[in-house]
Design a protein around this motif. Structure first.
Motif, PDB file in Angstrom:
ATOM      1  N   GLY A   1       0.863  -1.158  -0.040  1.00  0.00           N
ATOM      2  CA  GLY A   1      -0.116  -0.030   0.011  1.00  0.00           C
ATOM      3  C   GLY A   1       0.699   1.340   0.035  1.00  0.00           C
ATOM      4  N   THR A   2       1.928   1.015   0.746  1.00  0.00           N
ATOM      5  CA  THR A   2       2.714   2.410   0.592  1.00  0.00           C
ATOM      6  C   THR A   2       3.427   2.491  -0.600  1.00  0.00           C
ATOM      7  OG1 THR A   2       3.442   1.882   2.865  1.00  0.00           O
ATOM      8  CG2 THR A   2       5.066   3.339   1.706  1.00  0.00           C
ATOM      9  N   VAL A   3       3.930   1.484  -1.551  1.00  0.00           N
ATOM     10  CA  VAL A   3       4.415   1.820  -2.757  1.00  0.00           C
ATOM     11  C   VAL A   3       3.442   2.260  -3.818  1.00  0.00           C
ATOM     12  CG1 VAL A   3       5.768   0.474  -4.720  1.00  0.00           C
ATOM     13  CG2 VAL A   3       6.183   0.003  -2.295  1.00  0.00           C
ATOM     14  N   THR A   4       2.173   1.801  -3.783  1.00  0.00           N
ATOM     15  CA  THR A   4       1.139   1.974  -4.513  1.00  0.00           C
ATOM     16  C   THR A   4       0.250   3.264  -4.297  1.00  0.00           C
ATOM     17  OG1 THR A   4      -0.553   0.750  -3.304  1.00  0.00           O
ATOM     18  CG2 THR A   4       0.389  -0.220  -5.152  1.00  0.00           C
ATOM     19  N   ALA A   5       0.604   3.862  -3.059  1.00  0.00           N
ATOM     20  CA  ALA A   5       0.100   5.146  -2.707  1.00  0.00           C
ATOM     21  C   ALA A   5       0.186   6.281  -4.019  1.00  0.00           C
ATOM     22  CB  ALA A   5       0.558   5.809  -1.526  1.00  0.00           C
ATOM     23  N   GLY A   6       1.327   6.254  -4.734  1.00  0.00           N
ATOM     24  CA  GLY A   6       1.474   7.381  -5.431  1.00  0.00           C
ATOM     25  C   GLY A   6       0.679   7.235  -6.983  1.00  0.00           C
ATOM     26  N   LEU A   7      -0.197   6.055  -6.857  1.00  0.00           N
ATOM     27  CA  LEU A   7      -0.930   5.568  -8.226  1.00  0.00           C
ATOM     28  C   LEU A   7      -1.974   6.832  -8.548  1.00  0.00           C
ATOM     29  CD1 LEU A   7      -1.473   3.820 -10.463  1.00  0.00           C
ATOM     30  CD2 LEU A   7      -2.870   2.327  -9.026  1.00  0.00           C
ATOM     31  N   ALA A   8      -2.526   7.138  -7.532  1.00  0.00           N
ATOM     32  CA  ALA A   8      -3.730   8.280  -7.585  1.00  0.00           C
ATOM     33  C   ALA A   8      -3.123   9.373  -8.571  1.00  0.00           C
ATOM     34  CB  ALA A   8      -4.306   8.720  -6.479  1.00  0.00           C
ATOM     35  N   ALA A   9      -1.976   9.862  -8.142  1.00  0.00           N
ATOM     36  CA  ALA A   9      -1.496  10.765  -9.062  1.00  0.00           C
ATOM     37  C   ALA A   9      -1.045  10.644 -10.603  1.00  0.00           C
ATOM     38  CB  ALA A   9      -0.257  11.365  -8.313  1.00  0.00           C
ATOM     39  N   MET A  10      -0.887   9.332 -10.912  1.00  0.00           N
ATOM     40  CA  MET A  10      -0.543   8.727 -12.271  1.00  0.00           C
ATOM     41  C   MET A  10      -1.590   8.396 -12.982  1.00  0.00           C
ATOM     42  SD  MET A  10       2.389   6.344 -11.045  1.00  0.00           S
ATOM     43  CE  MET A  10       2.361   5.655 -12.499  1.00  0.00           C
TER      44      MET A  10
ATOM     45  N   LEU B   1       7.508   1.181  -8.523  1.00  0.00           N
ATOM     46  CA  LEU B   1       8.419   0.609  -8.046  1.00  0.00           C
ATOM     47  C   LEU B   1       9.886   1.313  -8.062  1.00  0.00           C
ATOM     48  CD1 LEU B   1       7.646  -2.742  -9.390  1.00  0.00           C
ATOM     49  CD2 LEU B   1       7.973  -2.278  -6.989  1.00  0.00           C
ATOM     50  N   ALA B   2      10.050   1.928  -9.287  1.00  0.00           N
ATOM     51  CA  ALA B   2      11.159   2.796  -9.358  1.00  0.00           C
ATOM     52  C   ALA B   2      11.051   4.090  -8.430  1.00  0.00           C
ATOM     53  CB  ALA B   2      11.331   3.497 -11.051  1.00  0.00           C
ATOM     54  N   GLY B   3       9.931   4.586  -8.365  1.00  0.00           N
ATOM     55  CA  GLY B   3       9.891   5.661  -7.196  1.00  0.00           C
ATOM     56  C   GLY B   3       9.920   5.433  -5.781  1.00  0.00           C
ATOM     57  N   ALA B   4       9.879   4.183  -5.583  1.00  0.00           N
ATOM     58  CA  ALA B   4       9.820   3.709  -4.171  1.00  0.00           C
ATOM     59  C   ALA B   4      10.957   2.751  -3.973  1.00  0.00           C
ATOM     60  CB  ALA B   4       8.524   2.858  -4.004  1.00  0.00           C
ATOM     61  N   ARG B   5      12.256   3.014  -4.328  1.00  0.00           N
ATOM     62  CA  ARG B   5      13.139   2.180  -4.269  1.00  0.00           C
ATOM     63  C   ARG B   5      13.945   1.978  -2.868  1.00  0.00           C
ATOM     64  NH1 ARG B   5      17.047   4.073  -9.578  1.00  0.00           N
ATOM     65  NH2 ARG B   5      15.373   5.461 -10.061  1.00  0.00           N
TER      66      ARG B   5
ATOM     67  N   ALA C   1      -0.351 -12.762  -1.283  1.00  0.00           N
ATOM     68  CA  ALA C   1      -0.019 -11.504  -1.395  1.00  0.00           C
ATOM     69  C   ALA C   1      -1.062 -10.814  -1.711  1.00  0.00           C
ATOM     70  CB  ALA C   1       1.410 -11.228  -1.900  1.00  0.00           C
ATOM     71  N   PHE C   2      -1.598 -11.063  -2.849  1.00  0.00           N
ATOM     72  CA  PHE C   2      -2.802 -10.344  -3.289  1.00  0.00           C
ATOM     73  C   PHE C   2      -4.095 -10.525  -2.495  1.00  0.00           C
ATOM     74  CE2 PHE C   2      -1.681 -12.100  -8.035  1.00  0.00           C
ATOM     75  CZ  PHE C   2      -0.910 -11.135  -8.264  1.00  0.00           C
ATOM     76  N   ALA C   3      -4.358 -11.466  -1.813  1.00  0.00           N
ATOM     77  CA  ALA C   3      -5.246 -11.508  -0.571  1.00  0.00           C
ATOM     78  C   ALA C   3      -4.982 -10.668   0.176  1.00  0.00           C
ATOM     79  CB  ALA C   3      -5.444 -12.942  -0.098  1.00  0.00           C
ATOM     80  N   ALA C   4      -3.760 -10.546   0.879  1.00  0.00           N
ATOM     81  CA  ALA C   4      -3.655  -9.424   1.864  1.00  0.00           C
ATOM     82  C   ALA C   4      -3.749  -7.842   1.539  1.00  0.00           C
ATOM     83  CB  ALA C   4      -2.025  -9.554   2.214  1.00  0.00           C
ATOM     84  N   HIS C   5      -3.600  -7.829   0.244  1.00  0.00           N
ATOM     85  CA  HIS C   5      -3.514  -6.388  -0.487  1.00  0.00           C
ATOM     86  C   HIS C   5      -4.947  -5.996  -0.838  1.00  0.00           C
ATOM     87  CE1 HIS C   5      -2.340  -2.577  -2.349  1.00  0.00           C
ATOM     88  NE2 HIS C   5      -3.089  -2.898  -3.603  1.00  0.00           N
TER      89      HIS C   5
ATOM     90  N   THR D   1      -6.364  -1.776 -10.680  1.00  0.00           N
ATOM     91  CA  THR D   1      -6.107  -3.192 -10.100  1.00  0.00           C
ATOM     92  C   THR D   1      -4.890  -3.934 -11.002  1.00  0.00           C
ATOM     93  OG1 THR D   1      -8.574  -3.353  -9.826  1.00  0.00           O
ATOM     94  CG2 THR D   1      -7.312  -5.382  -9.937  1.00  0.00           C
ATOM     95  N   GLY D   2      -4.868  -3.578 -12.284  1.00  0.00           N
ATOM     96  CA  GLY D   2      -3.833  -4.167 -12.931  1.00  0.00           C
ATOM     97  C   GLY D   2      -2.351  -3.726 -12.473  1.00  0.00           C
ATOM     98  N   VAL D   3      -2.274  -2.311 -12.199  1.00  0.00           N
ATOM     99  CA  VAL D   3      -0.969  -1.682 -11.795  1.00  0.00           C
ATOM    100  C   VAL D   3      -0.680  -2.414 -10.500  1.00  0.00           C
ATOM    101  CG1 VAL D   3       0.159   0.333 -11.148  1.00  0.00           C
ATOM    102  CG2 VAL D   3      -1.149   0.323 -13.437  1.00  0.00           C
ATOM    103  N   GLU D   4      -1.720  -2.298  -9.724  1.00  0.00           N
ATOM    104  CA  GLU D   4      -1.395  -2.773  -8.113  1.00  0.00           C
ATOM    105  C   GLU D   4      -0.968  -4.249  -8.142  1.00  0.00           C
ATOM    106  OE1 GLU D   4      -4.680  -1.708  -5.720  1.00  0.00           O
ATOM    107  OE2 GLU D   4      -4.216   0.220  -5.752  1.00  0.00           O
ATOM    108  N   ALA D   5      -1.665  -4.733  -8.912  1.00  0.00           N
ATOM    109  CA  ALA D   5      -1.253  -6.441  -8.998  1.00  0.00           C
ATOM    110  C   ALA D   5       0.108  -6.659  -9.356  1.00  0.00           C
ATOM    111  CB  ALA D   5      -2.328  -7.164 -10.065  1.00  0.00           C
ATOM    112  N   LEU D   6       0.525  -5.924 -10.383  1.00  0.00           N
ATOM    113  CA  LEU D   6       2.030  -6.124 -10.552  1.00  0.00           C
ATOM    114  C   LEU D   6       3.115  -5.700  -9.513  1.00  0.00           C
ATOM    115  CD1 LEU D   6       2.026  -5.030 -14.391  1.00  0.00           C
ATOM    116  CD2 LEU D   6       2.422  -7.342 -13.710  1.00  0.00           C
ATOM    117  N   VAL D   7       2.679  -4.740  -8.927  1.00  0.00           N
ATOM    118  CA  VAL D   7       3.451  -4.118  -7.680  1.00  0.00           C
ATOM    119  C   VAL D   7       3.425  -5.258  -6.671  1.00  0.00           C
ATOM    120  CG1 VAL D   7       3.822  -2.323  -6.103  1.00  0.00           C
ATOM    121  CG2 VAL D   7       3.445  -1.783  -8.377  1.00  0.00           C
TER     122      VAL D   7
END
Length: 427
Positions: free
Chosen positions: A3-12, A128-132, A325-329, A401-407
């Motif tokens: 969730g921390t890594v995908t937090a930036g998705l809203a802006a994208m 992922l690049a932005g959350a190294r 990991a999917f189920a947890a997210h 959903t597709g972006v988050e699943a890959l992350v």
């Protein structure tokens, strides 16, 4: 952690939606994906990837992001389109026409969702690049061409994909389909069938339609072949096994009163196990040869096998880890077990080449509530599916959903920095 890594998705999100609409409006046939490839490579540059290569295995694009010690994880998406005329009525529908590999002008459409695949992977790569600081290891991003020809993965491997770039320990990929948007579907073990395509030429002797006795009719041979091939699955494949034999093309002659010299058939085979695959392939050749002899063919039939893809196996242990990991997210209620799919995918070539696990899942692209209702009422076949001229995923929540699943999948295999997150993710 995810969730921390995908937090930036809203802006994208809006930028990714625009990118999707652009790719959907400008589809490119297999082996012709030059514009799409250039745009994807630029996305990786903008994300700050260390190494980017274009033209891998034709028009493939590879990005490498080295981020300290840890596993090498491969994320893959395809990006070729199909010779289908779009009928979705969308404001960004494709009107593109192109010349295919056989010199024919055809309509072009992203009827299988590969545009959504590519956009989601570009978004996941950027996140992922932005959350190294949150993970370590190496991310190998592979945009694969020519999936619809079942040749792109082999071409990339043959072009030195795993000699020129870091060797992964797992291959992760996904496919959008006629599931409710916001939901993920998965299988364990063989999840998609092996595929083999075959062109057949039957040889007769042409003549006038009024004097069939003076000719050898390849059209009649072809008709018998089409009918007889359907007996292979019904009478030779064990009932507990699954196989499909389809004659998708039959071409012969130029005029109703002319018996032609030849007839051509295009045959497609699907099977899940090597034994059944070999059985069906051999039976097809036996049936065709037998019908050609019975029809008095002037020479033996010609067989050209092409577009071969292995069965796609989602490694059971690796799938269990990723799905957890999917189920947890996402929550377990959004994760659906799926039956085997008779369609095929050549992503399995990558893992097979290295002897490493592949994990492959599906995610929904159709409006959520109507699709759930169709499933509940047994009306699944009424839904537009992949390769339909009416198939186009709804933008949201499909894109998110597709972006988050890959992350989430990538982070389940990379080494994760848990500092400040308060909870550990099992590795």
């Amino acid at each position: 952690m995810s969730g921390t890594v995908t937090a930036g998705l809203a802006a994208m999100r809006e930028d990714l939606a625009d990118f999707y609409r652009d790719l959907h409006r400008h589809p490119e046939l297999s082996l012709q994906e030059t514009r799409t490839a250039a745009l994807l490579a630029q996305r990786l540059r903008d994300a700050g990837f260390d190494e980017i290569a274009e033209g891998v295995g034709g028009t493939g694009v590879v990005g490498v992001l080295r981020n300290g010690d840890g596993p090498v994880v491969m994320l893959r998406a395809d990006f070729d389109a199909l010779p289908v005329e779009e009928r979705t009525g969308l404001p960004y529908a494709s009107t593109v026409r192109a010349v295919d590999g056989e010199g024919r002008e055809v309509p072009v459409m992203h009827a299988c969702g590969h545009d959504m695949h590519a956009v989601c992977l570009s978004g996941a790569a950027a996140l992922l690049a932005g959350a190294r600081t949150r993970w370590s290891g190496t991310l190998l991003v592979v945009f694969q061409p020519a999936e619809e020809l079942a040749s792109g993965a082999r071409d990339m491997v043959a072009d030195g994909l795993f000699e020129r770039f870091p060797v992964p320990s797992v291959v992760l990929g996904q496919h959008v389909g006629p599931l409710p948007a916001g939901f993920l579907g998965y299988g364990s073990g063989p999840v998609m069938a092996a595929a083999d395509s075959l062109n057949i030429t039957l040889h007769g002797r042409g003549g006038h339609g009024s004097r069939p006795e003076a000719a050898v009719d390849p059209v009649l041979m072809a008709a018998h072949v089409v009918t007889r091939l359907q007996g292979i699955v019904a009478r030779e494949v064990p009932p507990a096994e699954t196989a499909v034999v389809t004659v998708g093309r039959l071409q012969a002659g130029t005029k109703d009163n002319i018996i032609p010299d030849t007839a051509e058939l295009g045959v497609n085979i699907r099977a899940f196990t090597p034994a059944v695959r070999d059985l069906v392939r051999a039976a097809v050749e036996r049936v065709v040869e037998g019908e050609a002899r019975a029809g008095g063919a002037v020479s033996p039939p010609d067989f050209t096998w092409f577009a071969s893809a292995p069965a796609l196996v989602s490694d059971p242990d690796a799938t269990k880890r990723t799905v957890a990991a999917f189920a947890a997210h996402f929550g377990a209620q959004r994760i659906l077990p799926m039956p085997q799919v008779n369609a095929s995918e050549d992503v399995g070539v990558f893992g097979e080449a290295l002897g490493i696990p592949t994990v492959f899942w599906f995610w929904g692209g159709l409006e959520t509530e109507p699709t759930l209702a169709a499933y509940a009422q047994g009306r699944i076949d009424e839904l537009p599916g992949n390769h339909s001229p009416y198939f186009a995923p709804v933008l949201e929540p499909t894109l998110t959903t597709g972006v988050e699943a890959l992350v989430v999948a990538a982070l389940s295999w990379l080494d994760v920095n848990l500092v400040g997150d308060g909870a550990a993710t099992p590795q």
